[in-house]
Design a protein around this motif. Structure first.
Motif, PDB file in Angstrom:
ATOM      1  N   VAL A   1      -7.584   8.474 -23.845  1.00 52.85           N
ATOM      2  CA  VAL A   1      -8.885   8.743 -23.226  1.00 52.85           C
ATOM      3  C   VAL A   1      -8.683   9.603 -21.986  1.00 52.85           C
ATOM      4  O   VAL A   1      -7.623   9.611 -21.371  1.00 52.85           O
ATOM      5  CB  VAL A   1      -9.618   7.438 -22.837  1.00 52.85           C
ATOM      6  CG1 VAL A   1     -10.050   6.670 -24.060  1.00 52.85           C
ATOM      7  CG2 VAL A   1      -8.778   6.575 -21.924  1.00 52.85           C
TER       8      VAL A   1
ATOM      9  N   CYS B   1     -10.565  -2.421 -26.251  1.00 53.00           N
ATOM     10  CA  CYS B   1     -11.376  -1.231 -25.984  1.00 53.00           C
ATOM     11  C   CYS B   1     -11.031  -0.136 -27.009  1.00 53.00           C
ATOM     12  O   CYS B   1      -9.889  -0.007 -27.423  1.00 53.00           O
ATOM     13  CB  CYS B   1     -11.098  -0.714 -24.572  1.00 53.00           C
ATOM     14  SG  CYS B   1     -11.509  -1.886 -23.280  1.00 53.00           S
ATOM     15  N   ARG B   2     -12.032   0.625 -27.380  1.00 52.13           N
ATOM     16  CA  ARG B   2     -11.841   1.735 -28.302  1.00 52.13           C
ATOM     17  C   ARG B   2     -12.797   2.860 -27.915  1.00 52.13           C
ATOM     18  O   ARG B   2     -13.835   2.629 -27.312  1.00 52.13           O
ATOM     19  CB  ARG B   2     -12.076   1.295 -29.737  1.00 52.13           C
ATOM     20  CG  ARG B   2     -13.508   0.890 -30.009  1.00 52.13           C
ATOM     21  CD  ARG B   2     -13.685   0.340 -31.423  1.00 52.13           C
ATOM     22  NE  ARG B   2     -15.086   0.109 -31.721  1.00 52.13           N
ATOM     23  CZ  ARG B   2     -15.819  -0.910 -31.289  1.00 52.13           C
ATOM     24  NH1 ARG B   2     -15.291  -1.809 -30.491  1.00 52.13           N
ATOM     25  NH2 ARG B   2     -17.083  -1.021 -31.625  1.00 52.13           N
ATOM     26  N   LYS B   3     -12.422   4.077 -28.264  1.00 54.87           N
ATOM     27  CA  LYS B   3     -13.255   5.222 -27.964  1.00 54.87           C
ATOM     28  C   LYS B   3     -14.593   5.097 -28.679  1.00 54.87           C
ATOM     29  O   LYS B   3     -14.644   4.695 -29.837  1.00 54.87           O
ATOM     30  CB  LYS B   3     -12.571   6.510 -28.412  1.00 54.87           C
ATOM     31  CG  LYS B   3     -12.087   7.370 -27.302  1.00 54.87           C
ATOM     32  CD  LYS B   3     -11.464   8.612 -27.852  1.00 54.87           C
ATOM     33  CE  LYS B   3     -11.542   9.694 -26.812  1.00 54.87           C
ATOM     34  NZ  LYS B   3     -10.811  10.885 -27.191  1.00 54.87           N
TER      35      LYS B   3
ATOM     36  N   VAL C   1      -6.654   0.269 -24.405  1.00 50.89           N
ATOM     37  CA  VAL C   1      -7.591   1.211 -25.010  1.00 50.89           C
ATOM     38  C   VAL C   1      -6.946   1.805 -26.249  1.00 50.89           C
ATOM     39  O   VAL C   1      -5.836   2.344 -26.187  1.00 50.89           O
ATOM     40  CB  VAL C   1      -7.982   2.332 -24.022  1.00 50.89           C
ATOM     41  CG1 VAL C   1      -8.968   3.283 -24.663  1.00 50.89           C
ATOM     42  CG2 VAL C   1      -8.527   1.739 -22.737  1.00 50.89           C
TER      43      VAL C   1
ATOM     44  N   ASP D   1     -14.813  10.278 -20.982  1.00 47.95           N
ATOM     45  CA  ASP D   1     -14.924   9.642 -22.298  1.00 47.95           C
ATOM     46  C   ASP D   1     -15.633   8.305 -22.154  1.00 47.95           C
ATOM     47  O   ASP D   1     -15.561   7.650 -21.124  1.00 47.95           O
ATOM     48  CB  ASP D   1     -13.546   9.399 -22.911  1.00 47.95           C
ATOM     49  CG  ASP D   1     -12.865  10.669 -23.370  1.00 47.95           C
ATOM     50  OD1 ASP D   1     -13.536  11.710 -23.459  1.00 47.95           O
ATOM     51  OD2 ASP D   1     -11.646  10.618 -23.641  1.00 47.95           O
ATOM     52  N   GLU D   2     -16.313   7.902 -23.222  1.00 51.94           N
ATOM     53  CA  GLU D   2     -16.929   6.579 -23.253  1.00 51.94           C
ATOM     54  C   GLU D   2     -16.145   5.692 -24.208  1.00 51.94           C
ATOM     55  O   GLU D   2     -15.642   6.148 -25.224  1.00 51.94           O
ATOM     56  CB  GLU D   2     -18.398   6.667 -23.669  1.00 51.94           C
ATOM     57  CG  GLU D   2     -19.255   7.306 -22.604  1.00 51.94           C
ATOM     58  CD  GLU D   2     -20.743   7.183 -22.878  1.00 51.94           C
ATOM     59  OE1 GLU D   2     -21.147   6.536 -23.867  1.00 51.94           O
ATOM     60  OE2 GLU D   2     -21.509   7.748 -22.086  1.00 51.94           O
ATOM     61  N   VAL D   3     -16.036   4.432 -23.827  1.00 53.04           N
ATOM     62  CA  VAL D   3     -15.342   3.445 -24.646  1.00 53.04           C
ATOM     63  C   VAL D   3     -16.248   2.230 -24.827  1.00 53.04           C
ATOM     64  O   VAL D   3     -17.159   1.993 -24.034  1.00 53.04           O
ATOM     65  CB  VAL D   3     -13.992   3.009 -24.020  1.00 53.04           C
ATOM     66  CG1 VAL D   3     -13.030   4.165 -23.952  1.00 53.04           C
ATOM     67  CG2 VAL D   3     -14.190   2.394 -22.661  1.00 53.04           C
TER      68      VAL D   3
ATOM     69  N   ARG E   1     -20.564  -0.848 -23.290  1.00 49.99           N
ATOM     70  CA  ARG E   1     -20.179   0.561 -23.277  1.00 49.99           C
ATOM     71  C   ARG E   1     -19.831   0.941 -21.848  1.00 49.99           C
ATOM     72  O   ARG E   1     -20.578   0.661 -20.921  1.00 49.99           O
ATOM     73  CB  ARG E   1     -21.320   1.429 -23.805  1.00 49.99           C
ATOM     74  CG  ARG E   1     -20.968   2.901 -23.883  1.00 49.99           C
ATOM     75  CD  ARG E   1     -22.117   3.690 -24.490  1.00 49.99           C
ATOM     76  NE  ARG E   1     -22.241   3.454 -25.908  1.00 49.99           N
ATOM     77  CZ  ARG E   1     -21.690   4.236 -26.850  1.00 49.99           C
ATOM     78  NH1 ARG E   1     -20.993   5.277 -26.502  1.00 49.99           N
ATOM     79  NH2 ARG E   1     -21.852   3.965 -28.121  1.00 49.99           N
TER      80      ARG E   1
ATOM     81  N   LYS F   1     -17.747   4.063 -19.248  1.00 46.38           N
ATOM     82  CA  LYS F   1     -17.331   5.454 -19.127  1.00 46.38           C
ATOM     83  C   LYS F   1     -16.068   5.508 -18.270  1.00 46.38           C
ATOM     84  O   LYS F   1     -15.983   4.840 -17.241  1.00 46.38           O
ATOM     85  CB  LYS F   1     -18.443   6.276 -18.476  1.00 46.38           C
ATOM     86  CG  LYS F   1     -18.187   7.745 -18.468  1.00 46.38           C
ATOM     87  CD  LYS F   1     -19.412   8.484 -17.972  1.00 46.38           C
ATOM     88  CE  LYS F   1     -19.250   9.968 -18.183  1.00 46.38           C
ATOM     89  NZ  LYS F   1     -20.474  10.684 -17.867  1.00 46.38           N
TER      90      LYS F   1
END
Length: 112
Positions: free
Chosen positions: A79, A109-111, A75, A83-85, A26, A28
């Protein structure tokens, strides 16, 4: 036969114990930076990511993980800063005699 064994042992020592590590992490978003297009450069958007929490104990390089940069295309979705991914982090050791012995890549990567 002894010469062959000696050569193999020497090669193993010189290359080190190469290996791979992979896990979801995770992160940011700390900065989104656009580099505008130029006549000879298409331009791109970079997303700067900082680790949230700690890497697992079995990760190869835990100290130099902050400030990772990926292109916006890596991503899924838009974003913004804060936001965190969640990304798949892959680390690979490339041998003891290399100057940068751990290579880190962030993929898919994804939100969060």
């Amino acid at each position: 036969m002894r010469r062959i064994a000696a050569v193999l042992v020497t090669c193993l020592v010189l290359t080190g114990c190469a290996g791979d590590w992979q896990s979801e992490v995770r992160l940011k978003v700390s900065k989104v930076e656009e580099q505008p297009a130029q006549p000879t450069y298409a331009g791109r958007t970079e997303v700067w990511l900082d680790l949230v929490g700690e890497l697992p104990d079995d990760a190869f390089d835990r100290e130099n993980f902050t400030g990772r940069i990926v292109e916006a295309e890596e991503v899924d979705g838009d974003v913004e800063v804060g936001d965190e991914v969640v990304c798949i982090a892959k680390q690979r050791t490339i041998g003891a005699l290399q100057t940068n012995t751990v290579q880190t890549d962030l993929l898919r990567c994804r939100k969060a």
